[in-house]
Design an enzyme around this catalytic site. Structure first.
Site, PDB file in Angstrom:
ATOM      1  N   CYS A   2       0.849  -1.185   0.000  1.00 41.64           N
ATOM      2  CA  CYS A   2       0.000   0.000   0.000  1.00 41.64           C
ATOM      3  C   CYS A   2       0.891   1.244   0.000  1.00 41.64           C
ATOM      4  O   CYS A   2       2.034   1.192   0.432  1.00 41.64           O
ATOM      5  CB  CYS A   2      -0.929   0.095   1.194  1.00 41.64           C
ATOM      6  SG  CYS A   2      -1.963  -1.345   1.411  1.00 41.64           S
ATOM      7  N   ARG A  27       3.127   0.186  -5.435  1.00 37.52           N
ATOM      8  CA  ARG A  27       2.988  -0.461  -4.130  1.00 37.52           C
ATOM      9  C   ARG A  27       1.685  -1.225  -3.990  1.00 37.52           C
ATOM     10  O   ARG A  27       1.483  -1.968  -3.024  1.00 37.52           O
ATOM     11  CB  ARG A  27       3.080   0.578  -3.022  1.00 37.52           C
ATOM     12  CG  ARG A  27       4.382   1.319  -2.998  1.00 37.52           C
ATOM     13  CD  ARG A  27       4.381   2.339  -1.902  1.00 37.52           C
ATOM     14  NE  ARG A  27       4.491   1.713  -0.612  1.00 37.52           N
ATOM     15  CZ  ARG A  27       5.625   1.541   0.056  1.00 37.52           C
ATOM     16  NH1 ARG A  27       6.730   1.980  -0.462  1.00 37.52           N
ATOM     17  NH2 ARG A  27       5.646   0.957   1.229  1.00 37.52           N
ATOM     18  N   TRP A  75      -3.127  -2.457  -1.546  1.00 38.84           N
ATOM     19  CA  TRP A  75      -2.820  -3.844  -1.938  1.00 38.84           C
ATOM     20  C   TRP A  75      -3.454  -4.686  -0.836  1.00 38.84           C
ATOM     21  O   TRP A  75      -2.986  -4.704   0.297  1.00 38.84           O
ATOM     22  CB  TRP A  75      -1.317  -4.060  -1.992  1.00 38.84           C
ATOM     23  CG  TRP A  75      -0.902  -5.390  -2.542  1.00 38.84           C
ATOM     24  CD1 TRP A  75      -0.686  -5.703  -3.857  1.00 38.84           C
ATOM     25  CD2 TRP A  75      -0.641  -6.585  -1.805  1.00 38.84           C
ATOM     26  NE1 TRP A  75      -0.316  -7.023  -3.968  1.00 38.84           N
ATOM     27  CE2 TRP A  75      -0.277  -7.589  -2.737  1.00 38.84           C
ATOM     28  CE3 TRP A  75      -0.678  -6.928  -0.449  1.00 38.84           C
ATOM     29  CZ2 TRP A  75       0.047  -8.891  -2.367  1.00 38.84           C
ATOM     30  CZ3 TRP A  75      -0.353  -8.232  -0.081  1.00 38.84           C
ATOM     31  CH2 TRP A  75      -0.001  -9.194  -1.041  1.00 38.84           C
ATOM     32  N   ASN A 101      -0.793   1.818   6.211  1.00 33.89           N
ATOM     33  CA  ASN A 101       0.032   0.855   5.471  1.00 33.89           C
ATOM     34  C   ASN A 101       0.576  -0.112   6.507  1.00 33.89           C
ATOM     35  O   ASN A 101       1.160   0.315   7.494  1.00 33.89           O
ATOM     36  CB  ASN A 101       1.166   1.623   4.782  1.00 33.89           C
ATOM     37  CG  ASN A 101       2.175   0.715   4.125  1.00 33.89           C
ATOM     38  OD1 ASN A 101       1.876  -0.440   3.831  1.00 33.89           O
ATOM     39  ND2 ASN A 101       3.362   1.229   3.892  1.00 33.89           N
ATOM     40  N   GLY A 102       0.344  -1.407   6.334  1.00 32.97           N
ATOM     41  CA  GLY A 102       0.843  -2.398   7.291  1.00 32.97           C
ATOM     42  C   GLY A 102      -0.248  -3.375   7.703  1.00 32.97           C
ATOM     43  O   GLY A 102      -1.291  -3.465   7.047  1.00 32.97           O
ATOM     44  N   GLU A 484      15.607 -16.771 -12.414  1.00 33.13           N
ATOM     45  CA  GLU A 484      15.204 -15.362 -12.539  1.00 33.13           C
ATOM     46  C   GLU A 484      14.452 -15.125 -13.857  1.00 33.13           C
ATOM     47  O   GLU A 484      13.446 -14.416 -13.890  1.00 33.13           O
ATOM     48  CB  GLU A 484      16.451 -14.465 -12.421  1.00 33.13           C
ATOM     49  CG  GLU A 484      16.222 -12.975 -12.631  1.00 33.13           C
ATOM     50  CD  GLU A 484      15.210 -12.344 -11.685  1.00 33.13           C
ATOM     51  OE1 GLU A 484      14.799 -12.965 -10.702  1.00 33.13           O
ATOM     52  OE2 GLU A 484      14.802 -11.209 -11.975  1.00 33.13           O
ATOM     53  N   LYS A 488      10.611 -13.781 -14.135  1.00 36.18           N
ATOM     54  CA  LYS A 488      10.213 -12.588 -14.894  1.00 36.18           C
ATOM     55  C   LYS A 488       9.039 -12.918 -15.817  1.00 36.18           C
ATOM     56  O   LYS A 488       8.074 -12.162 -15.911  1.00 36.18           O
ATOM     57  CB  LYS A 488      11.380 -12.038 -15.742  1.00 36.18           C
ATOM     58  CG  LYS A 488      12.466 -11.331 -15.006  1.00 36.18           C
ATOM     59  CD  LYS A 488      12.109  -9.933 -14.540  1.00 36.18           C
ATOM     60  CE  LYS A 488      11.605  -9.913 -13.128  1.00 36.18           C
ATOM     61  NZ  LYS A 488      12.543  -9.947 -12.045  1.00 36.18           N
ATOM     62  N   GLU A 491       5.828 -13.435 -13.794  1.00 36.69           N
ATOM     63  CA  GLU A 491       5.332 -12.214 -13.165  1.00 36.69           C
ATOM     64  C   GLU A 491       4.548 -11.325 -14.119  1.00 36.69           C
ATOM     65  O   GLU A 491       3.522 -10.780 -13.759  1.00 36.69           O
ATOM     66  CB  GLU A 491       6.507 -11.372 -12.667  1.00 36.69           C
ATOM     67  CG  GLU A 491       7.082 -11.752 -11.364  1.00 36.69           C
ATOM     68  CD  GLU A 491       8.186 -10.787 -10.976  1.00 36.69           C
ATOM     69  OE1 GLU A 491       9.202 -10.721 -11.673  1.00 36.69           O
ATOM     70  OE2 GLU A 491       8.023 -10.098  -9.971  1.00 36.69           O
ATOM     71  N   HIS A 507      15.707 -36.143 -14.072  1.00 33.17           N
ATOM     72  CA  HIS A 507      15.239 -36.711 -12.805  1.00 33.17           C
ATOM     73  C   HIS A 507      13.760 -36.409 -12.577  1.00 33.17           C
ATOM     74  O   HIS A 507      13.295 -36.439 -11.438  1.00 33.17           O
ATOM     75  CB  HIS A 507      16.090 -36.190 -11.645  1.00 33.17           C
ATOM     76  CG  HIS A 507      17.524 -36.601 -11.755  1.00 33.17           C
ATOM     77  ND1 HIS A 507      17.938 -37.900 -11.552  1.00 33.17           N
ATOM     78  CD2 HIS A 507      18.630 -35.907 -12.122  1.00 33.17           C
ATOM     79  CE1 HIS A 507      19.247 -37.985 -11.752  1.00 33.17           C
ATOM     80  NE2 HIS A 507      19.690 -36.787 -12.112  1.00 33.17           N
ATOM     81  N   LYS A 606       5.494  -3.687  -5.407  1.00 34.97           N
ATOM     82  CA  LYS A 606       6.958  -3.529  -5.467  1.00 34.97           C
ATOM     83  C   LYS A 606       7.623  -3.727  -4.107  1.00 34.97           C
ATOM     84  O   LYS A 606       8.713  -4.272  -4.022  1.00 34.97           O
ATOM     85  CB  LYS A 606       7.279  -2.133  -5.992  1.00 34.97           C
ATOM     86  CG  LYS A 606       8.749  -1.887  -6.197  1.00 34.97           C
ATOM     87  CD  LYS A 606       9.120  -1.985  -7.649  1.00 34.97           C
ATOM     88  CE  LYS A 606      10.600  -1.932  -7.878  1.00 34.97           C
ATOM     89  NZ  LYS A 606      11.053  -3.054  -8.700  1.00 34.97           N
TER      90      LYS A 606
HETATM   91  C1  F6R Z   1      10.474  -9.679  -8.792  1.00 37.08           C
HETATM   92  C2  F6R Z   1      10.518  -8.846  -7.621  1.00 37.08           C
HETATM   93  C3  F6R Z   1      10.298  -9.496  -6.300  1.00 37.08           C
HETATM   94  C4  F6R Z   1      11.254  -8.890  -5.268  1.00 37.08           C
HETATM   95  C5  F6R Z   1      10.949  -9.432  -3.871  1.00 37.08           C
HETATM   96  C6  F6R Z   1      11.923  -8.898  -2.849  1.00 37.08           C
HETATM   97  O1  F6R Z   1      10.622  -8.946  -9.948  1.00 37.08           O
HETATM   98  O2  F6R Z   1      10.724  -7.680  -7.699  1.00 37.08           O
HETATM   99  O3  F6R Z   1      10.465 -10.876  -6.360  1.00 37.08           O
HETATM  100  O4  F6R Z   1      12.555  -9.191  -5.635  1.00 37.08           O
HETATM  101  O5  F6R Z   1       9.652  -9.078  -3.500  1.00 37.08           O
HETATM  102  O6  F6R Z   1      11.903  -7.509  -2.823  1.00 37.08           O
HETATM  103  P1  F6R Z   1      13.116  -6.682  -2.287  1.00 37.08           P
HETATM  104  O7  F6R Z   1      14.266  -6.907  -3.184  1.00 37.08           O
HETATM  105  O8  F6R Z   1      12.644  -5.248  -2.306  1.00 37.08           O
HETATM  106  O9  F6R Z   1      13.404  -7.179  -0.898  1.00 37.08           O
END
Ligand code: F6R
Length: 611
Positions: A2, A27, A75, A101-102, A484, A488, A491, A507, A606
């Site tokens: 949020c 957020r 969120w 927020n929280g 990774e 991506k 996501e 396996h 994010k």
């Molecule tokens: C993927 C992504 C998330 C963050 C994860 C940790 O693209 O951004 O998987 O990497 O939520 O976030 P941070 O790095 O801010 O601790």
């Protein structure tokens, strides 16, 4: 998660709040709302879905004469994304309104007590409980700071609140615990926000609140109180980010712009740290010398998501360069088992945002055990930075796209530098260190070469955009790259993709292979090239479509591949930082071709500020 924002000043609060929320959309974006205070009255406006819906609502309202307000972008944690659950939330008499927020962990028991005292709840949120509780406390003192103070003393969990009461005109009271909140200091106007991004356009002067502190702001006054309500004088800081970081600069999406920023991001990190291949590197903020490093007998890396993948690369790099055993674990898993960290352990926390709740909890735990905590982050003002004994600021500039790209590459480069730093301090293999420095110094131009070939990747993405499942394979230091790349793709395009160590294919996962399951293989020329190629042969024999990401493909192997992307030669150890760019672009162009909301994928935020 949020985002929250508050404004008291001389400008139209609606414009400032909506603009602030626009920059906090990363957020969360289930719903949004603002509350405006004028003439002893508070009015609340909410909209479901994207912020644009609230913008459209406010256009119809045509409010120009209000200078005080709070805003929120949600969120969902407690309760569905409905209008009733959207913030701001008010007490029953509507005299008090707040945004939050929280997560309030003990909200159920407080709710029951409040109901017994006559409160009627309209939402399923923990936030409404806070609004009713603060209003209840206000009834005892008629002072908003005191009411907030006694209310939060009853709460458990994490919060940042901005609160307005109709009896305290042109004033906002705010507080935080384990959730970010900063005050932006302007001329005849002041701001509150969960992130710099919402206010940087208006002021570069900021004051960070410590856990438990309460602030009361009006347009020309900022008061800060400690938890016991004694006055506090926090330091004013100058904010680092330029407003242009928040513009797409002509790119269709922030994600594409941020992928393209990677060569400069790498140059920027290397600039003041590596002079040449011979000289020692200097890492300001890393408080580890030969004596403290000699004591270290184990390194633990803790992180989530993309940062966890950077940590997995870190294991290969640090073990290779220093011989010190490194374990890597998701923060959320680390928290709930016996930690063997002690004063001889170096714990590296990696987090782009510096706000990830699981990582914060894990780091707090290891601090209690006496471990040296080194944080690698893009936000040097963040909660995690403040917990660190050593800080590595990756300085990648603000990353707006929810999917992390340039911050990942910057984390990787930081880990190479850290590995070199530890090895050089412990007087280890100088020749190896020089080779890696050379590779790092040539990385920006190789990244540029990959980016200049993006059209090939775009065409490939279009060709493969109809598939519903992918397998990404690699070995050794590029296994995390496969993870990774798959993350991506999942996501931002919602296509199922799984990363495997190539040797694991036979396996189990090989059972899934047929012409509907493309396999993307990472094949750098190096010690595992032949091994991955054998795994590609196995996939080819099962009619899987094969995409190779390689420095070159031998003539005899070319027929195995339906497609390949050729990237510049690079050493095994530095290759993850180059390979990942191909996978980022592949994921981006598939999502873009499918018309997905690339910068704000569904269900994601994010900064994950809840455990
Ligand atoms: C993927 C992504 C998330 C963050 C994860 C940790 O693209 O951004 O998987 O990497 O939520 O976030 P941070 O790095 O801010 O601790």
């Amino acid at each position: 998660m949020c985002g929250i924002v508050g404004y008291v000043g001389y400008q139209n609060a609606v414009d400032i709040l909506l603009d602030g929320l626009k920059h906090l959309e990363y957020r969360g974006y289930d719903s949004s709302g603002i509350a405006l205070m004028s003439n002893g009255e508070i009015k609340v406006y909410k909209a479901l879905g994207k912020l644009q819906n609230l913008v459209d609502t406010m256009k119809k309202e045509k409010i120009t004469s209000c200078n005080t307000g709070i805003g929120h972008i949600r969120w969902a944690t407690h309760g569905l994304p409905t209008l009733a659950n959207a913030h701001p939330h008010s007490c029953n008499c509507k005299g008090l309104t707040l945004v939050h927020n929280g997560i309030i962990e003990n909200y159920q028991e407080i709710k029951e007590t409040l109901i017994k005292n006559g409160a009627i709840f309209k939402s399923q949120t923990d936030t409404e409980v806070a609004a009713q509780l603060i209003a209840f406390e206000y009834g005892k003192t008629n002072d908003l700071v005191q009411a907030v103070s006694s209310a939060v003393s009853k709460l458990k969990g994490a919060w940042a609140f901005c609160v307005m009461h109709k009896n305290e005109p042109e004033t906002i009271v705010a507080t935080r615990k384990n959730a970010p909140l900063l005050i932006g200091a302007g001329e005849n106007e002041n701001f509150l926000s969960s992130d710099i991004a919402a206010i940087i356009k208006y002021t570069k002067k900021a004051i960070y609140l410590n856990d438990g502190q309460i602030t009361k702001i009006s347009k020309d006054k900022i008061q800060i109180f400690n938890e016991d309500l004694t006055p506090a004088s926090n330091r004013m800081e100058i904010l680092p980010f330029e407003a242009h970081s928040l513009s797409k600069m002509g790119y269709k999406h922030f994600m594409l712009k941020e992928i393209h920023e990677q060569p400069d991001v790498v140059r920027n990190i290397l600039q003041d740290k590596i002079k040449d291949e011979i000289s020692d590197i200097a890492l300001n903020g890393v408080n580890l010398d030969i004596n403290s490093l000699k004591k270290i007998n184990r390194i633990q890396i803790i992180a989530c998501g993309t940062s966890l993948h950077a940590g997995l690369v870190g294991k290969y790099v640090i073990e290779d360069l220093t011989g010190i055993p490194v374990s890597v674990e998701a923060s959320s898993e680390y928290i709930y088992r016996r930690s063997i960290a002690d004063e001889n352990t170096l714990v590296i926390g990696i987090s782009q945002s510096g706000e990830t709740a699981d990582t914060i909890t894990a780091i707090k735990q290891v601090k209690e055990k006496g471990a040296h905590v080194l944080i690698i982050t893009n936000r040097k003002e963040s909660l995690l930075s403040r917990l660190s004994d050593s800080l590595f600021h990756i300085n990648a500039g603000i990353e707006v796209s929810v999917a992390a790209t340039k911050s990942y590459t910057a984390q990787l480069v930081s880990i190479y530098l850290l590995g070199i730093f530890i090895a050089q301090t412990l007087n280890m293999d100088k020749k190896r260190i020089q080779e890696i420095k050379h590779e790092l110094l040539t990385l920006p131009s190789k990244l540029e070469a990959v980016l200049s070939g993006e059209l090939t990747i775009k065409k490939l993405a279009k060709k493969y955009s109809g598939f519903k499942n992918f397998i990404f394979i690699a070995r050794g230091i590029n296994y995390p790259t496969a993870l990774e790349g798959a993350l991506k793709l999942k996501e931002i395009s919602y296509i199922n993709a799984t990363g495997y160590p190539a040797g694991e294919l036979k396996h189990g996962p090989i059972a899934m292979l047929d012409e509907t399951m493309p396999v993307l293989a990472i094949l750098n020329k190096g010690i595992v090239y032949d091994k991955v190629m054998s795994n590609c042969e196995e996939a080819y024999a099962r009619q899987a479509k094969l995409i190779g990401v390689a420095n070159e493909i031998d003539e005899r192997h070319k027929e195995l591949f339906d497609d390949f992307v050729i990237i510049p030669p690079v050493s095994d150890i530095v290759s993850p930082a180059l390979n990942v760019t191909v996978l980022q672009l592949f994921a981006y162009f598939i999502a873009e071709y499918l018309g997905k909301d690339v910068d704000q994928p569904r269900n994601l935020a994010k900064s994950v500020t809840v455990e």
